[in-house]
Motif scaffolding. Structure first.
Motif, short mmCIF file in Angstrom:
data_model
loop_
_atom_site.label_atom_id
_atom_site.label_comp_id
_atom_site.label_asym_id
_atom_site.label_seq_id
_atom_site.Cartn_x
_atom_site.Cartn_y
_atom_site.Cartn_z
N ILE A 24 63.62 66.25 -1.62
CA ILE A 24 62.73 65.78 -2.67
C ILE A 24 63.58 65.95 -4.03
CG2 ILE A 24 60.65 66.11 -4.20
CD1 ILE A 24 59.19 67.11 -1.87
N PHE A 25 64.38 66.96 -4.19
CA PHE A 25 64.97 66.76 -5.73
C PHE A 25 66.02 65.81 -5.63
CE2 PHE A 25 68.22 68.45 -8.38
CZ PHE A 25 67.39 69.41 -9.45
N LEU A 26 66.72 65.85 -4.62
CA LEU A 26 67.79 64.67 -4.37
C LEU A 26 67.39 63.08 -4.08
CD1 LEU A 26 70.65 66.68 -2.28
CD2 LEU A 26 70.47 66.32 -4.79
N ASN A 27 66.17 63.09 -3.20
CA ASN A 27 66.06 61.65 -2.96
C ASN A 27 64.38 61.65 -2.56
OD1 ASN A 27 68.58 60.49 -2.17
ND2 ASN A 27 68.72 62.06 -0.53
N PRO A 28 63.77 61.82 -3.78
CA PRO A 28 62.26 61.68 -3.78
C PRO A 28 61.79 60.22 -3.42
CG PRO A 28 62.85 61.75 -5.93
CD PRO A 28 64.25 61.88 -5.41
N THR A 29 60.46 60.14 -2.99
CA THR A 29 59.98 58.87 -2.66
C THR A 29 58.56 58.89 -3.44
OG1 THR A 29 58.85 59.30 -0.55
CG2 THR A 29 61.17 59.08 -0.41
N ARG A 30 58.02 57.80 -3.24
CA ARG A 30 56.67 57.58 -3.91
C ARG A 30 55.38 58.41 -2.95
NH1 ARG A 30 57.17 52.64 -1.09
NH2 ARG A 30 55.62 52.10 0.56
N VAL A 88 83.55 65.16 -6.11
CA VAL A 88 82.86 66.27 -6.79
C VAL A 88 81.89 65.50 -7.82
CG1 VAL A 88 82.86 68.14 -8.49
CG2 VAL A 88 84.47 68.38 -6.36
N MET A 89 82.51 64.78 -8.60
CA MET A 89 81.78 63.98 -9.62
C MET A 89 80.65 63.13 -9.02
SD MET A 89 83.08 65.12 -12.18
CE MET A 89 82.04 64.24 -13.42
N GLN A 90 80.89 62.64 -7.70
CA GLN A 90 79.69 61.68 -7.21
C GLN A 90 78.77 62.73 -6.53
OE1 GLN A 90 82.34 59.89 -4.13
NE2 GLN A 90 82.43 58.02 -5.17
N ASP A 91 78.97 63.96 -6.21
CA ASP A 91 78.07 65.03 -6.12
C ASP A 91 77.22 65.50 -7.07
OD1 ASP A 91 78.67 65.42 -3.34
OD2 ASP A 91 79.86 67.29 -3.36
N LEU A 92 77.86 65.64 -8.19
CA LEU A 92 77.08 65.97 -9.43
C LEU A 92 75.98 64.77 -9.91
CD1 LEU A 92 79.74 67.83 -11.52
CD2 LEU A 92 78.08 68.69 -9.92
N GLU A 93 76.58 63.62 -9.58
CA GLU A 93 75.71 62.46 -10.09
C GLU A 93 74.22 62.40 -9.08
OE1 GLU A 93 77.24 58.53 -9.88
OE2 GLU A 93 78.69 58.68 -11.27
N GLN A 94 74.27 63.08 -8.07
CA GLN A 94 73.15 63.20 -7.27
C GLN A 94 72.04 64.19 -7.87
OE1 GLN A 94 73.33 63.43 -2.77
NE2 GLN A 94 75.58 63.47 -3.32
N LEU A 95 72.71 64.92 -8.83
CA LEU A 95 71.73 65.68 -9.69
C LEU A 95 70.89 65.40 -10.58
CD1 LEU A 95 74.13 69.03 -9.45
CD2 LEU A 95 72.08 68.76 -8.14
N GLU A 96 71.40 64.10 -11.17
CA GLU A 96 70.58 63.47 -12.08
C GLU A 96 69.11 63.01 -11.63
OE1 GLU A 96 70.62 61.74 -15.03
OE2 GLU A 96 72.66 61.61 -15.82
N PRO A 97 68.49 63.15 -12.56
CA PRO A 97 68.47 63.09 -14.26
C PRO A 97 68.51 64.51 -14.75
CG PRO A 97 66.05 62.55 -13.77
CD PRO A 97 67.07 62.85 -12.47
N PHE A 98 69.24 64.96 -15.61
CA PHE A 98 69.45 66.13 -16.31
C PHE A 98 68.63 66.46 -17.39
CE2 PHE A 98 73.72 65.18 -14.16
CZ PHE A 98 73.66 66.34 -13.45
N GLY A 99 68.20 67.42 -17.70
CA GLY A 99 67.40 67.61 -18.85
C GLY A 99 66.83 69.13 -18.74
N GLU A 100 65.78 69.62 -19.27
CA GLU A 100 65.26 70.74 -19.38
C GLU A 100 64.84 71.10 -17.79
OE1 GLU A 100 64.49 74.07 -21.59
OE2 GLU A 100 64.97 72.18 -22.50
N GLY A 101 65.17 72.58 -17.57
CA GLY A 101 64.82 72.76 -16.12
C GLY A 101 66.01 72.46 -14.99
#
Length: 562
Positions: free
Chosen positions: A45-51, A465-478
């Motif tokens: 869900i963190f990486l690939n959530p759906t409706r 590595v940068m492509q891996d980190l992109e999967q963690l978007e969106p960044f913010g609080e928490g």
């Protein structure tokens, strides 16, 4: 400023399970575990959530009552007013609910209080205006949970109220026909962290289910829901993560004319959480800060391209003016702090004549960041001082104000941010009382912490590595940008930028060289020389320059290697 470097204690077994199940890299799985992701399903869900990952909206207390009452208002074409707030969360909440109801055939009125004249939330004068307009139902969005007296007053005038909010609820709830807030003491909803617009989204989802509408009838608003959620700095985990991840895809192709036009003016190459936080949000918030909240609402509601273009230009101008005022107040505040040597105190309380109280909170935040102390900035207008405060982790600002109650006329907020007003004659007693409380809490012993995800080398800094980190978007609080630790690097070049404000370095590790930029760390240029060996902590990012993308480190702290 000394910072404490702390490493996550990675649960390798859990990380390996997630890595193998989702077929992702070890680095990505370890960062997910550091973000408190416990199971393979949570990781998915963190990486690939759906409706399908949204919770049932009817798990909210009172949701069934609110839905039935709103459907009755739709059927009977009642006079309904949506009462919102002047920030991005409140403006997007008002827009989403108004447009959804209009598509169901109900043209609702809106009321956004003026920040400078009325302040936040419900007020008696506004209720009188609403009553005079013959409204029979108020639906609050992003406010209302603390409006106990105002909602009771509305009831005496024959007006019913539905509260939808996300702020902390007191022991007593307002006497509304329904109170939708996951921070109720008797809450049964699985996620407490929704923004105000997230709660509105759950309301329109629930109405859609009750009316057996297609999913697209509420999902199409995820662009605005996403913008409001990211802008309100709520934790981007759980259901907020689903909203933000799915919503950003819609933001990129938004059909909302105002949002689309505003995006075109901000100049960001990539529309991500960064573009929302630093491009879109400040312009919408500038309207409320400068007392023009209705312009922001018009932007999102208008279907006229010429009108939205003019409003977008106004928003850019309000934001520019806000920045000028903010800069002036900041410079004056720093001068006062240095002149009176307030930086030696445990807290900072500083006041100035006619400081704009719509902007003062941003300045307080910058002062707190600079000195790592709780700060309160006050604008003196005649006999009254109004202002805002910001805190540091470990010091509850709202509790501190409660202890200073005898000095204050009015105050509110939470642990990290407050608003307040007091008589000018009480300014010095308040400063003394607040400083005494901060001293008791031993502020000087609270050291900022940098939580490090992993130690890596310059060799590890690859495109993959940068492509891996992109999967963690969106960044913010928490879900902060991952922090990495690099050991024993050699300074190849070092210089200050922007009149000593920032630092630019190149660092070397055997045959690898990396560019490093450190914002507001210019003072470090006086502490290090070319050839020094250093350990650093920073984020990885892509630097776009002259059509070329290169990986660089955004420096957060640096120490000599031993």
């Amino acid at each position: 400023m000394t910072k404490k470097w702390k490493f996550y204690d990675i649960d390798q077994e859990k990380a390996n399970r997630i890595k193998n199940k989702l077929k992702i890299s070890e680095l990505l799985s370890e960062i997910l575990v550091n973000r408190n992701v416990k199971t393979e399903e949570e990781a998915r869900i963190f990486l690939n959530p759906t409706r399908n990952d949204f919770y049932d909206p009817f798990l909210f207390k009172d949701m069934d009552i609110a839905v039935d009452r709103i459907i009755k208002a739709i059927e009977e074409k009642e006079k309904v007013v949506i009462y919102g707030d002047y920030d991005v969360d409140g403006i997007t909440s008002t827009t989403v609910l108004k447009q959804f109801l209009e598509e169901r055939g109900l043209k609702a009125d809106t009321y956004i209080p003026n920040r400078l004249d009325e302040g936040y939330g419900l007020n008696k004068d506004a209720i009188d205006i609403i009553a005079n307009n013959k409204n029979t139902l108020i639906i609050t969005v992003d406010c209302g949970i603390s409006g106990i007296k105002e909602i009771e007053y509305a009831r005496t005038l024959g007006i019913e109220t539905i509260v939808t909010d996300h702020h902390e609820a007191g022991e007593v709830l307002p006497n509304a026909i329904a109170v939708i807030d996951a921070k109720r003491k008797d809450n049964t909803y699985p996620f407490r962290g929704l923004a105000g617009v997230g709660v509105v989204f759950k309301v329109i989802q629930a109405i859609s289910k009750k009316l057996e509408l297609e999913e697209k009838e509420y999902l199409k608003y995820l662009d605005l829901v996403c913008v409001g959620t990211i802008s309100d700095i709520v934790p981007l985990v759980g259901e907020n993560r689903v909203i933000a991840k799915l919503g950003l895809k819609l933001v990129q192709v938004t059909k909302n004319l105002g949002l689309k036009t505003l995006i075109q003016t901000i100049g960001y190459q990539k529309i991500d959480s960064n573009a929302v936080s630093f491009g879109i949000a400040p312009r919408i918030n500038a309207c409320g800060r400068m007392g023009h909240e209705e312009e922001a609402l018009k932007l999102f509601l208008s279907k006229d391209i010429e009108e939205v273009q003019k409003i977008a230009e106004k928003l850019n101008e309000y934001n520019r003016l806000r920045q000028e005022i903010e800069k002036k107040i900041y410079e004056e505040a720093i001068q006062k702090i240095q002149k009176e040597q307030m930086e030696k105190n445990s807290s900072i309380v500083v006041a100035g004549e006619n400081w704009h109280h719509g902007v003062i909170g941003i300045v307080s935040s910058k002062v707190t960041d600079l000195y790592f102390k709780p700060s309160i900035l006050l604008g003196i207008e005649g006999d009254i001082a109004k202002g805002s405060g910001r805190s540091i982790p470990g010091f509850d600002l709202h509790d501190a104000l409660c202890e200073c109650g005898e000095c204050l006329e009015k105050y509110g907020g939470h642990e990290m941010a407050v608003g307040l007003s007091l008589k000018k004659e009480n300014l010095i007693p308040f400063q003394q009382k607040f400083e005494a409380i901060a001293k008791q809490h031993k502020i000087e012993e609270i050291i900022p912490e940098l939580w490090i995800d992993k130690q890596i080398t310059l060799k590890d800094m690859t495109k993959e590595v940068m492509q891996d980190l992109e999967q963690l978007e969106p960044f913010g609080e928490g879900n902060k940008l991952p922090l990495f630790f690099y050991k024993n690097l050699k300074i190849d070049s070092i210089r200050a930028l922007s009149e000593g404000k920032h630092i630019k370095l190149t660092l070397k590790d055997t045959n690898y060289i990396i560019n490093v930029i450190g914002f507001n760390l210019g003072y470090l240029t006086n502490e290090y020389l070319i050839g020094d060996r250093v350990d650093i902590v920073g984020n990885l990012e892509i630097n776009h320059y002259n059509g070329t993308d290169t990986i660089q480190i955004n420096l957060k702290d640096m120490r000599k290697s031993y």
